[in-house]
Design a protein around this motif. Structure first.
Motif, PDB file in Angstrom:
ATOM      1  N   ASP A 138     -37.900  54.824  18.045  1.00  0.00           N
ATOM      2  CA  ASP A 138     -39.282  55.257  17.821  1.00  0.00           C
ATOM      3  C   ASP A 138     -39.487  56.734  18.132  1.00  0.00           C
ATOM      4  OD1 ASP A 138     -39.899  52.721  17.041  1.00  0.00           O
ATOM      5  OD2 ASP A 138     -40.694  52.099  18.993  1.00  0.00           O
ATOM      6  N   SER A 139     -38.619  57.322  18.928  1.00  0.00           N
ATOM      7  CA  SER A 139     -38.766  58.729  19.303  1.00  0.00           C
ATOM      8  C   SER A 139     -38.184  59.677  18.256  1.00  0.00           C
ATOM      9  CB  SER A 139     -38.074  58.983  20.642  1.00  0.00           C
ATOM     10  OG  SER A 139     -36.684  58.636  20.566  1.00  0.00           O
ATOM     11  N   LYS A 143     -38.651  58.797  12.087  1.00  0.00           N
ATOM     12  CA  LYS A 143     -39.377  57.532  12.289  1.00  0.00           C
ATOM     13  C   LYS A 143     -40.859  57.812  12.553  1.00  0.00           C
ATOM     14  CE  LYS A 143     -39.466  53.000  13.081  1.00  0.00           C
ATOM     15  NZ  LYS A 143     -38.557  52.415  14.096  1.00  0.00           N
ATOM     16  N   ILE A 144     -41.146  58.834  13.341  1.00  0.00           N
ATOM     17  CA  ILE A 144     -42.536  59.185  13.638  1.00  0.00           C
ATOM     18  C   ILE A 144     -43.267  59.589  12.358  1.00  0.00           C
ATOM     19  CG2 ILE A 144     -44.011  60.845  14.846  1.00  0.00           C
ATOM     20  CD1 ILE A 144     -41.865  60.935  17.051  1.00  0.00           C
ATOM     21  N   VAL A 147     -43.899  56.478  10.152  1.00  0.00           N
ATOM     22  CA  VAL A 147     -44.996  55.664  10.688  1.00  0.00           C
ATOM     23  C   VAL A 147     -46.346  56.319  10.373  1.00  0.00           C
ATOM     24  CG1 VAL A 147     -46.083  54.830  12.807  1.00  0.00           C
ATOM     25  CG2 VAL A 147     -43.607  54.601  12.499  1.00  0.00           C
ATOM     26  N   PRO A 181     -44.551  48.727  10.280  1.00  0.00           N
ATOM     27  CA  PRO A 181     -44.169  47.865  11.416  1.00  0.00           C
ATOM     28  C   PRO A 181     -43.711  46.466  11.009  1.00  0.00           C
ATOM     29  CG  PRO A 181     -46.168  49.087  11.921  1.00  0.00           C
ATOM     30  CD  PRO A 181     -45.889  49.315  10.477  1.00  0.00           C
TER      31      PRO A 181
END
Length: 364
Positions: A138-139, A143-144, A147, A181
């Motif tokens: 997630d970091s 990916k950020i 999202v 998600p």
């Protein structure tokens, strides 16, 4: 001071702020790069001779496809006009190494060579990229960003990378992609399967609706265990015939890119276009001048060797006699294409008969 600019290249992707499409210039540049790579591949003709389809297919995968699919994970094909610029490069390359002109149906290019249509190839790679994204921590910045794009598409319905991917999957494969998600590797495997299934269905539908495809539509192949199947995409055995002149002539006859009366009269204006049954053979005047007619039925001169080749092919097919009508001739062609030991003779027969017609009636 950093100067203002309307064009900038970032990690290989050219961004252009003028106009409605941010990636329009990138599509044009990649299409031009693909054309240069194709020209470089065909420049080998003067050294090693014309490219055969097997080598052409390998060069397409190694040299042309990387340019045409570059940045397809980022530049989602929301604008079809941009994609068409890339598709023209792919189609022109396949037509050229196959010896085909513009009259051959586009679906033939993919069905007979086993090459994926570019639109489906690019969206499948975009799905593979999304599979990579969801497995990142997630970091991770990618990916950020993904999202954030998913949230933007879900909350406001704004045009963004994720909403474009959702729309493309829905329109091109009938697959509804949920917001990020909820995306899992299993779900993306289903998306990839839907893309492949939709591609096969689309190609079969185009061929089923075309009167040009009757000789190769749903043609069967035989595997090493003797099982028969009708794949939508497959590199056909007749493209491996050693003699290029024989191979190209057979390809043109099978894929309706020839100059027989049955096809040539199709190019006439509709008001004066004769019915297919009236497009008579220039040799015997007894039936329409079609590929199956000249290959197995027409009473061609004995000295050109067509009758000997016909008998040899029918013997290898375990037929007692050569075909005497159009339906039998079509069946003989389809069966000969299925067997490796008859394809070369069928190609020789195609070259012999077609050359006689084109030479004997060159004035017409």
């Amino acid at each position: 001071m950093v100067p203002f600019t309307d064009t900038y290249k970032y990690v290989g992707v050219t961004l252009h702020s003028m106009g409605m499409s941010l990636f329009k210039l990138n599509y044009s540049l990649k299409a031009q790069t693909g054309r240069v790579a194709a020209a470089a591949a065909f420049s080998l003709n003067s050294v090693v001779g014309p490219l055969d389809p097997s080598t052409g297919r390998k060069l397409h995968i190694a040299q042309i496809d990387p340019h045409l699919t570059a940045a397809c994970d980022i530049c989602v094909d929301f604008e079809k006009t941009h994609l068409q610029e890339l598709e023209r490069v792919q189609q022109t390359f396949i037509r050229r190494f196959g010896g085909l002109g513009d009259k051959a149906l586009t679906a033939f290019l993919y069905k007979e060579t086993g090459i994926w249509p570019l639109a489906y190839r690019r969206i499948s790679l975009a799905v593979k990229f999304l599979e990579y994204i969801i497995q990142l921590p997630d970091s991770h910045l990618a990916k950020i960003a993904s999202v954030a794009s998913s949230n933007l598409a879900t909350e406001s319905g704004a045009r963004c990378w994720y909403s474009a991917l959702q729309t493309l999957l829905r329109d091109s494969a009938g697959f509804d992609l949920p917001f990020l998600p909820l995306v899992t590797p299993g779900l993306l495997a289903s998306a990839y399967k839907a893309i492949r299934t939709h591609m096969y269905r689309s190609l079969r539908q185009k061929l089923s609706l075309s009167p040009k495809a009757y000789l190769v539509r749903d043609i069967q192949i035989e595997d090493d265990n003797g099982r028969l199947s009708s794949p939508a995409l497959y590199f056909r055995q007749y493209l491996l015939v050693a003699r290029r002149s024989h191979k190209v002539t057979l390809t043109k006859l099978l894929l309706s890119d020839h100059a027989l009366t049955s096809e040539r009269d199709r190019w006439l204006p509709k008001s004066i276009r004769p019915e297919r049954s009236n497009r008579k053979c220039r040799v015997c005047q007894s039936a329409p001048e079609t590929p199956e007619h000249i290959l197995f039925i027409c009473s061609l001169p004995i000295n050109i060797g067509a009758l000997t080749l016909r008998r040899s092919i029918c013997t290898k097919l375990s037929w007692l006699n050569v075909p005497t009508n159009e339906a039998q001739a079509i069946l003989a062609i389809r069966q000969a294409l299925r067997l490796s030991h008859t394809v070369a003779e069928l190609a020789e027969l195609a070259y012999t008969t077609y050359k006689y017609l084109t030479v004997a009636f060159v004035a017409t």
